[in-house]
Write a protein that holds these residues in place. Structure first.
Motif, PDB file in Angstrom:
ATOM      1  N   LEU A   1      31.492  24.389  12.399  1.00  0.00           N
ATOM      2  CA  LEU A   1      30.343  23.568  11.816  1.00  0.00           C
ATOM      3  C   LEU A   1      29.362  23.783  10.817  1.00  0.00           C
ATOM      4  O   LEU A   1      29.059  24.651  10.997  1.00  0.00           O
ATOM      5  CB  LEU A   1      29.785  22.437  13.001  1.00  0.00           C
ATOM      6  CG  LEU A   1      30.706  22.254  13.959  1.00  0.00           C
ATOM      7  CD1 LEU A   1      30.262  20.963  15.036  1.00  0.00           C
ATOM      8  CD2 LEU A   1      31.998  20.994  12.884  1.00  0.00           C
ATOM      9  N   PRO A   2      29.469  22.593  10.106  1.00  0.00           N
ATOM     10  CA  PRO A   2      29.801  21.894   9.279  1.00  0.00           C
ATOM     11  C   PRO A   2      31.354  21.686   8.630  1.00  0.00           C
ATOM     12  O   PRO A   2      31.292  22.762   7.811  1.00  0.00           O
ATOM     13  CB  PRO A   2      29.528  20.939   8.370  1.00  0.00           C
ATOM     14  CG  PRO A   2      28.032  21.719   7.544  1.00  0.00           C
ATOM     15  CD  PRO A   2      28.007  22.832   8.892  1.00  0.00           C
ATOM     16  N   GLY A   3      32.569  21.138   8.596  1.00  0.00           N
ATOM     17  CA  GLY A   3      33.475  21.443   8.338  1.00  0.00           C
ATOM     18  C   GLY A   3      34.641  20.699   8.478  1.00  0.00           C
ATOM     19  O   GLY A   3      34.538  19.875   9.775  1.00  0.00           O
ATOM     20  N   PHE A   4      35.856  20.272   8.330  1.00  0.00           N
ATOM     21  CA  PHE A   4      36.845  20.068   8.817  1.00  0.00           C
ATOM     22  C   PHE A   4      37.974  20.609   8.686  1.00  0.00           C
ATOM     23  O   PHE A   4      38.473  21.820   7.694  1.00  0.00           O
ATOM     24  CB  PHE A   4      36.800  18.649   7.787  1.00  0.00           C
ATOM     25  CG  PHE A   4      36.348  17.368   7.377  1.00  0.00           C
ATOM     26  CD1 PHE A   4      36.175  16.831   8.697  1.00  0.00           C
ATOM     27  CD2 PHE A   4      35.127  18.073   7.170  1.00  0.00           C
ATOM     28  CE1 PHE A   4      35.350  15.432   8.886  1.00  0.00           C
ATOM     29  CE2 PHE A   4      34.256  16.674   7.316  1.00  0.00           C
ATOM     30  CZ  PHE A   4      33.929  15.690   8.482  1.00  0.00           C
TER      31      PHE A   4
ATOM     32  N   SER B   1      37.350  17.169  12.385  1.00  0.00           N
ATOM     33  CA  SER B   1      36.160  17.701  12.192  1.00  0.00           C
ATOM     34  C   SER B   1      36.138  19.240  13.802  1.00  0.00           C
ATOM     35  O   SER B   1      36.917  18.518  14.311  1.00  0.00           O
ATOM     36  CB  SER B   1      35.125  16.810  13.331  1.00  0.00           C
ATOM     37  OG  SER B   1      33.193  18.301  13.269  1.00  0.00           O
ATOM     38  N   PRO B   2      35.632  20.568  13.161  1.00  0.00           N
ATOM     39  CA  PRO B   2      36.617  20.882  14.752  1.00  0.00           C
ATOM     40  C   PRO B   2      35.954  20.374  15.818  1.00  0.00           C
ATOM     41  O   PRO B   2      36.594  21.243  17.216  1.00  0.00           O
ATOM     42  CB  PRO B   2      35.434  22.494  14.269  1.00  0.00           C
ATOM     43  CG  PRO B   2      35.325  22.367  12.232  1.00  0.00           C
ATOM     44  CD  PRO B   2      35.407  20.487  12.485  1.00  0.00           C
ATOM     45  N   HIS B   3      34.556  19.833  16.401  1.00  0.00           N
ATOM     46  CA  HIS B   3      34.370  19.519  17.541  1.00  0.00           C
ATOM     47  C   HIS B   3      35.129  18.883  18.077  1.00  0.00           C
ATOM     48  O   HIS B   3      35.534  18.999  19.038  1.00  0.00           O
ATOM     49  CB  HIS B   3      32.782  19.216  17.432  1.00  0.00           C
ATOM     50  CG  HIS B   3      32.526  17.979  17.281  1.00  0.00           C
ATOM     51  ND1 HIS B   3      33.307  17.301  15.193  1.00  0.00           N
ATOM     52  CD2 HIS B   3      32.419  17.138  17.574  1.00  0.00           C
ATOM     53  CE1 HIS B   3      32.725  16.025  15.589  1.00  0.00           C
ATOM     54  NE2 HIS B   3      32.878  15.699  17.055  1.00  0.00           N
ATOM     55  N   ARG B   4      36.073  17.719  17.668  1.00  0.00           N
ATOM     56  CA  ARG B   4      37.195  17.401  18.479  1.00  0.00           C
ATOM     57  C   ARG B   4      38.218  17.878  18.567  1.00  0.00           C
ATOM     58  O   ARG B   4      39.038  17.588  18.699  1.00  0.00           O
ATOM     59  CB  ARG B   4      37.516  16.292  17.001  1.00  0.00           C
ATOM     60  CG  ARG B   4      35.852  15.228  16.962  1.00  0.00           C
ATOM     61  CD  ARG B   4      36.982  14.157  15.728  1.00  0.00           C
ATOM     62  NE  ARG B   4      37.502  13.043  16.402  1.00  0.00           N
ATOM     63  CZ  ARG B   4      38.526  12.311  15.484  1.00  0.00           C
ATOM     64  NH1 ARG B   4      38.390  12.316  14.643  1.00  0.00           N
ATOM     65  NH2 ARG B   4      39.016  11.576  16.225  1.00  0.00           N
ATOM     66  N   LEU B   5      38.619  18.800  18.523  1.00  0.00           N
ATOM     67  CA  LEU B   5      39.273  19.956  18.774  1.00  0.00           C
ATOM     68  C   LEU B   5      39.668  20.511  20.366  1.00  0.00           C
ATOM     69  O   LEU B   5      38.493  21.052  20.195  1.00  0.00           O
ATOM     70  CB  LEU B   5      39.825  20.982  17.861  1.00  0.00           C
ATOM     71  CG  LEU B   5      40.345  20.859  16.144  1.00  0.00           C
ATOM     72  CD1 LEU B   5      40.285  22.421  15.489  1.00  0.00           C
ATOM     73  CD2 LEU B   5      41.954  19.760  16.524  1.00  0.00           C
TER      74      LEU B   5
END
Length: 328
Positions: free
Chosen positions: A183-186, A292-296
């Motif tokens: 994060l931050p990133g996509f 967003s990686p935190h949703r993976l």
């Protein structure tokens, strides 16, 4: 190439790579980010290069997290164009033809799934191997772009080879720790399910609608009249609203479909590789989503892998985000 998601024993994480002048034209119909075929090609090229240097490391999948991008296009106005380079004049002094090339600067993290019977247990040995791989990658092209050397005081900003635990619960904990660093990133994932849903939706009112119609419908912002308005309402009084979207969805190329049968190696004139069988193909398209990686929820939702169906003439990149998310 596997037809199912490979079970990796480890991860090679190469964070915050700055790529200059990568190819922004991902297919004949799309632009804005390199195709996943380019990153899978990079994975296999890196594996071959390591093998040539007597480093036995096999990769089975790759994930991409984009932290920043700068597509090289003209600014100002609704219509934009690529910034093109001026080529040297011809031998007779006339102006050389301009071949349109799309370029983009990227800040990305690459995650490779590693398949190996024995991943080193010693942390120092794994780190030395990760540094060697990163050094090898630095001399290669990433989607046609060059890696710009960077320095960082953050210990987590260097290459890292991670041994995955055997316990699924521990693997999820490892992944949760990793995704916070991204994060931050996509991350780019595949949403074949959205394309199938839109095909079915369009065919309820237009039975002849095709997958291409659904792809184009998902690739634009659609404004539709407010549902429930009386039939005799004048057009000027109808409230138009943008159609809700599933998220940051984009059309993406996902591989190639065969246009011909397989030709024996060396039988096609001017082929790049005379030692490999040859086949004429065209691009295949689907819908992708930046998330967003935190949703993976797992590595399986992030990583892409290759799938070949020679008899069916399909060579494509696969990602199991949709199938995994439905059961999580």
């Amino acid at each position: 190439m596997s037809t199912t998601f490979p079970e990796s024993q480890g991860l090679l994480v190469l964070p915050r790579l700055r790529i200059q002048n990568a190819n922004a034209i991902s297919s004949p119909l799309t632009h804005g980010f390199p195709s996943m075929t380019a990153f899978l090609g990079l994975m296999w090229a890196l594996e071959r290069k390591l093998c040539a240097n007597s480093i036995g490391m096999a990769f089975d999948s790759v994930g991409v997290i984009c932290h920043d991008f700068d597509e090289q296009v003209t600014e100002g106005g609704y219509t934009k164009a690529f910034r093109l380079t001026r080529n040297p004049v011809d031998k007779d002094g006339s102006t050389a033809a301009i071949v349109e090339e799309g370029r983009i600067h990227l800040d990305i993290t690459l995650v490779f799934g590693v398949t190996s019977e024995t991943i080193l247990e010693e942390a120092e040995a794994r780190q030395a191997l990760a540094d060697t791989v990163a050094e090898t990658l630095a001399g290669m092209r990433v989607a046609g772009g060059s890696i710009v050397p960077t320095r960082s005081a953050d210990a987590h900003q260097g290459a890292e080879l991670i041994r995955l635990a055997e316990d699924p619960t521990e693997v999820r904990k490892q992944f949760r720790r990793l995704r916070r660093r991204w994060l931050p990133g996509f991350a780019l994932v595949c949403r074949d399910d959205l394309l199938a849903q839109r095909v079915n939706s369009l065919q309820t009112t237009a039975p002849t609608a095709t997958a291409l119609d659904a792809l184009l419908d998902l690739s634009r912002i659609n404004w539709r009249p407010e549902p429930g308005a009386p039939p005799d309402t004048e057009r000027k009084n109808v409230e138009w609203k943008p159609e809700p979207r599933e998220g940051w969805i984009v059309p993406i190329p996902v591989g190639y479909g065969a246009l011909s049968s397989v030709h024996p190696a060396g039988s096609v004139k001017n082929a790049r590789d005379s030692r490999t069988d040859f086949r004429f193909v065209e691009s295949l398209y689907s819908i992708g989503q930046w998330i967003s990686p935190h949703r993976l929820g797992s590595l399986r939702e992030l990583l892409w892998y290759g799938h070949s169906d020679i008899d069916g003439g399909v060579y494509r990149c696969r990602n199991d985000f949709a199938a995994t998310a439905q059961h999580s």
